[in-house]
Motif scaffolding. Structure first.
Motif, mmCIF file in Angstrom:
data_model
loop_
_atom_site.group_PDB
_atom_site.id
_atom_site.type_symbol
_atom_site.label_atom_id
_atom_site.label_comp_id
_atom_site.label_asym_id
_atom_site.label_seq_id
_atom_site.Cartn_x
_atom_site.Cartn_y
_atom_site.Cartn_z
ATOM 1 N N ASP A 81 34.998 38.729 38.476
ATOM 2 C CA ASP A 81 34.433 39.169 39.749
ATOM 3 C C ASP A 81 33.987 40.619 39.586
ATOM 4 O O ASP A 81 34.820 41.522 39.432
ATOM 5 C CB ASP A 81 35.500 39.059 40.852
ATOM 6 N N ALA A 82 32.698 40.852 39.637
ATOM 7 C CA ALA A 82 32.167 42.186 39.306
ATOM 8 C C ALA A 82 32.622 43.247 40.306
ATOM 9 O O ALA A 82 32.898 44.386 39.940
ATOM 10 C CB ALA A 82 30.645 42.132 39.272
ATOM 11 N N ASP A 83 32.740 42.894 41.574
ATOM 12 C CA ASP A 83 33.038 43.913 42.585
ATOM 13 C C ASP A 83 34.466 44.417 42.526
ATOM 14 O O ASP A 83 34.784 45.480 43.063
ATOM 15 C CB ASP A 83 32.751 43.373 43.980
ATOM 16 N N ILE A 88 39.382 36.016 37.823
ATOM 17 C CA ILE A 88 40.019 35.250 38.895
ATOM 18 C C ILE A 88 40.028 33.765 38.597
ATOM 19 O O ILE A 88 39.018 33.196 38.146
ATOM 20 C CB ILE A 88 39.276 35.476 40.232
ATOM 21 N N ARG A 89 41.164 33.129 38.831
ATOM 22 C CA ARG A 89 41.249 31.656 38.800
ATOM 23 C C ARG A 89 41.652 31.187 40.190
ATOM 24 O O ARG A 89 42.592 31.719 40.786
ATOM 25 C CB ARG A 89 42.280 31.204 37.758
ATOM 26 N N ALA A 90 40.936 30.220 40.717
ATOM 27 C CA ALA A 90 41.208 29.731 42.073
ATOM 28 C C ALA A 90 42.268 28.632 42.023
ATOM 29 O O ALA A 90 42.271 27.777 41.133
ATOM 30 C CB ALA A 90 39.933 29.197 42.698
ATOM 31 N N ALA A 91 43.139 28.658 43.000
ATOM 32 C CA ALA A 91 44.129 27.581 43.206
ATOM 33 C C ALA A 91 43.711 26.851 44.474
ATOM 34 O O ALA A 91 43.816 27.392 45.572
ATOM 35 C CB ALA A 91 45.529 28.174 43.363
ATOM 36 N N ASP A 92 43.212 25.647 44.315
ATOM 37 C CA ASP A 92 42.692 24.878 45.449
ATOM 38 C C ASP A 92 43.771 23.906 45.938
ATOM 39 O O ASP A 92 44.141 22.968 45.245
ATOM 40 C CB ASP A 92 41.438 24.108 45.021
ATOM 41 N N PHE A 93 44.240 24.147 47.146
ATOM 42 C CA PHE A 93 45.230 23.230 47.726
ATOM 43 C C PHE A 93 44.702 22.660 49.032
ATOM 44 O O PHE A 93 45.421 22.431 49.992
ATOM 45 C CB PHE A 93 46.600 23.907 47.887
ATOM 46 N N SER A 94 43.380 22.422 49.063
ATOM 47 C CA SER A 94 42.730 21.971 50.299
ATOM 48 C C SER A 94 43.276 20.643 50.812
ATOM 49 O O SER A 94 43.289 20.400 52.015
ATOM 50 C CB SER A 94 41.224 21.859 50.073
ATOM 51 N N SER A 95 43.731 19.795 49.911
ATOM 52 C CA SER A 95 44.156 18.469 50.391
ATOM 53 C C SER A 95 45.539 18.517 51.035
ATOM 54 O O SER A 95 45.999 17.530 51.596
ATOM 55 C CB SER A 95 44.150 17.456 49.247
ATOM 56 N N GLY A 440 33.931 35.945 43.932
ATOM 57 C CA GLY A 440 35.258 35.730 43.354
ATOM 58 C C GLY A 440 36.354 35.648 44.394
ATOM 59 O O GLY A 440 37.296 34.878 44.247
ATOM 60 N N TYR A 441 36.250 36.455 45.450
ATOM 61 C CA TYR A 441 37.261 36.424 46.513
ATOM 62 C C TYR A 441 36.750 35.720 47.764
ATOM 63 O O TYR A 441 37.378 35.795 48.828
ATOM 64 C CB TYR A 441 37.719 37.855 46.841
ATOM 65 N N PRO A 549 34.981 49.485 39.932
ATOM 66 C CA PRO A 549 34.293 48.559 40.826
ATOM 67 C C PRO A 549 34.545 48.899 42.294
ATOM 68 O O PRO A 549 35.602 49.377 42.651
ATOM 69 C CB PRO A 549 34.894 47.196 40.466
ATOM 70 N N PRO A 550 33.568 48.639 43.116
ATOM 71 C CA PRO A 550 33.609 49.123 44.502
ATOM 72 C C PRO A 550 34.756 48.562 45.323
ATOM 73 O O PRO A 550 35.303 49.275 46.175
ATOM 74 C CB PRO A 550 32.258 48.696 45.076
ATOM 75 N N ALA A 551 35.128 47.324 45.105
ATOM 76 C CA ALA A 551 36.154 46.700 45.952
ATOM 77 C C ALA A 551 37.530 47.295 45.711
ATOM 78 O O ALA A 551 38.455 47.100 46.486
ATOM 79 C CB ALA A 551 36.207 45.200 45.714
ATOM 80 N N ARG A 552 37.657 48.068 44.632
ATOM 81 C CA ARG A 552 38.961 48.653 44.356
ATOM 82 C C ARG A 552 39.108 50.049 44.946
ATOM 83 O O ARG A 552 40.178 50.641 44.911
ATOM 84 C CB ARG A 552 39.211 48.679 42.847
ATOM 85 N N ARG A 553 38.013 50.600 45.485
ATOM 86 C CA ARG A 553 38.093 51.991 45.968
ATOM 87 C C ARG A 553 38.717 52.024 47.360
ATOM 88 O O ARG A 553 38.064 52.183 48.371
ATOM 89 C CB ARG A 553 36.718 52.659 45.967
#
Ligand code: G3I
Ligand code: 9MR
Ligand code: ZN
Length: 586
Positions: A81-83, A88-95, A440-441, A549-553
């Motif tokens: 995720d560039a920002d 990142i690895r997604a954990a999908d628990f939608s079900s 990414g997020y 990266p900007p999202a960390r500032r």
């Protein structure tokens, strides 16, 4: 710290289950597992984000009560995720649709904070974020009561206190003083600013207008609770009354009410910023166009919403709206800049055509009268909803104007104009949904959007998606709005719920004078901090962070007003977004 040894068989790729196996000890929390620390709706896409390279790939969702496994799954593939610079690895628990309180347990990494899965998951967060406005009240004593014992302040900025609101400043063009003691403190400071009150009060009133059945009965435990008016409208009225006090007899509105300089971190009743003044432009006509037009728009909304509860007040609001409208039409380009020894917040906005457009749209929606429609149709050419710019904010309210017109319900509304607003909004929503799904997020912010108050920007992107969803229901629109909420409530690179006293990890040192000055170790509750800011230096630890990266500032430091302040215009879209996630009621 209790370290728990896990042995995992290779996990199926996602299965809800009811394994009785409970861990022998508490899970080891890890900030590498990011979840919405409030929760998820049962039927939505439910993702957590994992930023640990050590993760072999398996995860479970466990019931918080006994650690039993409710869902087993496998992490998705890693993506940079560039920002944020995170892999990142997604954990999908939608079900997983079971309602309850859970946490993620990621093999080789650790456990997430707890979260709720239920239709009412966001009810408490909604009330906390809305009740934060009561904590911002000026001109009265405030006591958050038994929920937050000791979170109190004495009456401030009114007769009998060191700095009553307020004398006329030389920049106002007037002598003497005026009673203007109500309203909300703007942010971490004790100033009161009409321009920022515009979108803030407007989005709170819209929250009621759009979601009345969901919010009208929410009790805020404010002094007015129990009267015949919904608490959300009682709370907004505290600021509306102050805004009315800022309007001159000619309909013009002075820009702000502050001391000449910011005071130090003391409680409001001990504000040491010096005398408080009604502050203007410093030269005739002394009032400003943006403030006046913002007031006109907000009062037009208030005129229709309060009519069933207090027709007299509604009438005052409509009169203020029409007089403000006329003044702004006669003075279309009077901009505000600090002058004359004043150094508090400026909210300087060089273009007020969007505020005037918003006023036209809201007056048309409230009255149906032709002059307002004519002004809207004449002034809308440059106003287009777009995915390629920051969403609505204190300085740009054109989206408010466009959606007010689109949803006016007035039979005389121009079909072609409405069709264009709809087409633009849906096109923007399609673009934003696509980029949110690819982020990414899963947040709608672009790299350039990590500016001062970017968390308010994320919330306002969510408002745009809700508006699009109202025009044309689309699961992608609704999910993107929820994903912006998930970002704000914990699914971000900081693993932080950006709202004070909410979730498991939230800001503890916001730039907020009552939080810094009182005897309480924790901050005042329900306040959304400004969030990551890619460029501003504010003398805090923020300045030491790499430029990208900007999202960390972002730093959780009181000194960081550029990333860790709170503000009424950041809580308002959050309140709107939370309301949109409440269970619909008939
Ligand atoms: O939109 C531009 C962007 O295009 C550009 O790339 C970027 C970097 O230069 O700047 C962006 O504009 C920024 C703007 O916030 C975004 O909303 C400005 O630089 C930045 O100066 C501006 O900061 C404002 C800040 O006051 C300073 O004026 C914030 O919006 C505003 O929320 C904040 O408001 C203060 C009040 O004055 C006082 N009360 C507290 C309140 C919150 O901090
Ligand atoms: O507390 C002030 C905050 O509300 C404003 O957003 C910020 C930028 O205008 O300024 C803060 O006040 C600081 C001032 O700018 C510089 N001296 C320290 C003040 C307190 O942090
Ligand atoms: Zn005050």
């Amino acid at each position: 710290m209790v370290v728990r040894a896990f042995t995992f068989t290779l996990l199926a790729a996602g299965a809800a289950c009811h394994s009785p196996s409970a861990p022998s000890s508490a899970p080891v929390p890890s900030t590498a597992v990011k979840v919405d620390q409030v929760g998820y709706l049962p039927d939505e896409t439910k993702l957590a984000m994992v930023t640990s390279d050590a993760a072999p790939g398996g995860f479970t969702v466990r019931r918080a009560g006994d650690g039993s496994i409710a869902f087993r799954g496998a992490l998705g593939s890693a993506a940079l995720d560039a920002d944020s610079g995170d892999n990142i690895r997604a954990a999908d628990f939608s079900s997983l649709r079971e309602s309850g309180t859970f946490y993620l347990d990621v093999e080789g990494v650790g456990a997430s904070p707890r979260f709720e899965v239920s239709a009412g998951a966001f009810a408490a967060a909604f009330r906390l974020a809305l009740r934060a406005y009561y904590g911002q009240r000026c001109g009265t004593a405030v006591d958050l009561g038994p929920e937050f014992p000791g979170y109190t302040h004495a009456a401030c900025h009114r007769e009998g206190t060191p700095n009553p609101d307020a004398a006329f400043h030389p920049s106002s063009g007037r002598d003497g003083s005026r009673e203007a003691g109500k309203g909300w403190h703007d942010a971490g400071d004790y100033g009161k600013y009409v321009v920022n009150s515009g979108i803030s009060t407007g989005e709170l009133l819209w929250t009621y207008e759009w979601f009345a059945s969901r919010v009208r009965d929410v009790r805020l435990d404010i002094p007015e609770s129990g009267d015949a008016t919904p608490d959300i409208l009682d709370e907004a009225r505290w600021n509306l009354e102050w805004m009315l006090a800022m309007q001159d007899g000619d309909g013009g509105v002075w820009h702000k009410l502050t001391s000449e300089r910011f005071g130090s971190f003391v409680m409001p009743e001990r504000d040491d910023g010096g005398p408080r003044y009604v502050i203007g432009t410093g030269s005739p006509p002394y009032k400003s166009t943006c403030a006046t037009a913002d007031l006109a728009a907000v009062m037009a909304v208030a005129a229709r919403l309060y009519r069933p509860f207090d027709a007299g007040f509604a009438g005052r609001c409509l009169d203020a709206a029409t007089r403000g409208w006329a003044w702004a039409a006669a003075h279309p380009s009077v901009v505000f800049r600090n002058c004359c020894g004043v150094s508090t917040g400026e909210y300087g906005d060089d273009r007020c055509d969007d505020e005037r457009l918003w006023a036209a749209a809201e007056l048309f929606r409230t009255t149906g009268e032709a002059p307002y429609q004519e002004a809207f149709l004449a002034g809308r050419a440059a106003a287009r909803v777009s995915a390629r710019e920051y969403p609505q904010d204190w300085s740009s309210v054109k989206n408010m104007a466009l959606w007010a017109y689109y949803f006016s319900g007035q039979p005389a509304a121009d079909a072609a104009a409405r069709a264009l607003i709809r087409a633009d909004t849906l096109a923007a929503a399609d673009d934003i949904a696509s980029r949110t799904e690819a982020n990414g997020y899963r947040v709608s912010l672009r790299s350039a959007d990590y500016v001062w108050g970017s968390n308010g920007g994320a919330a306002n992107y969510g408002v745009l998606m809700v508006a699009a969803n109202a025009m044309q229901p689309d699961r992608r629109y609704g999910q993107a709005a929820l994903d912006d909420l998930h970002y704000l409530l914990g699914r971000n690179t900081h693993g932080l719920c950006f709202v004070t006293r909410l979730g498991t990890r939230s800001p503890r040192h916001p730039h907020h004078r009552p939080s810094g000055a009182d005897a309480q170790p924790e901050p005042w509750p329900g306040l959304l901090v400004g969030g990551p800011n890619r460029s501003t230096r504010d003398g805090s630890g923020l300045d030491a962070l790499p430029a990208s990266p900007p999202a960390r500032r972002y730093v959780d430091e009181q000194a960081s007003y550029a990333s860790n302040e709170v503000a009424i215009n950041w809580n308002a879209p959050l309140v709107f977004l939370l309301a949109s996630a409440l269970p619909a009621r008939e």
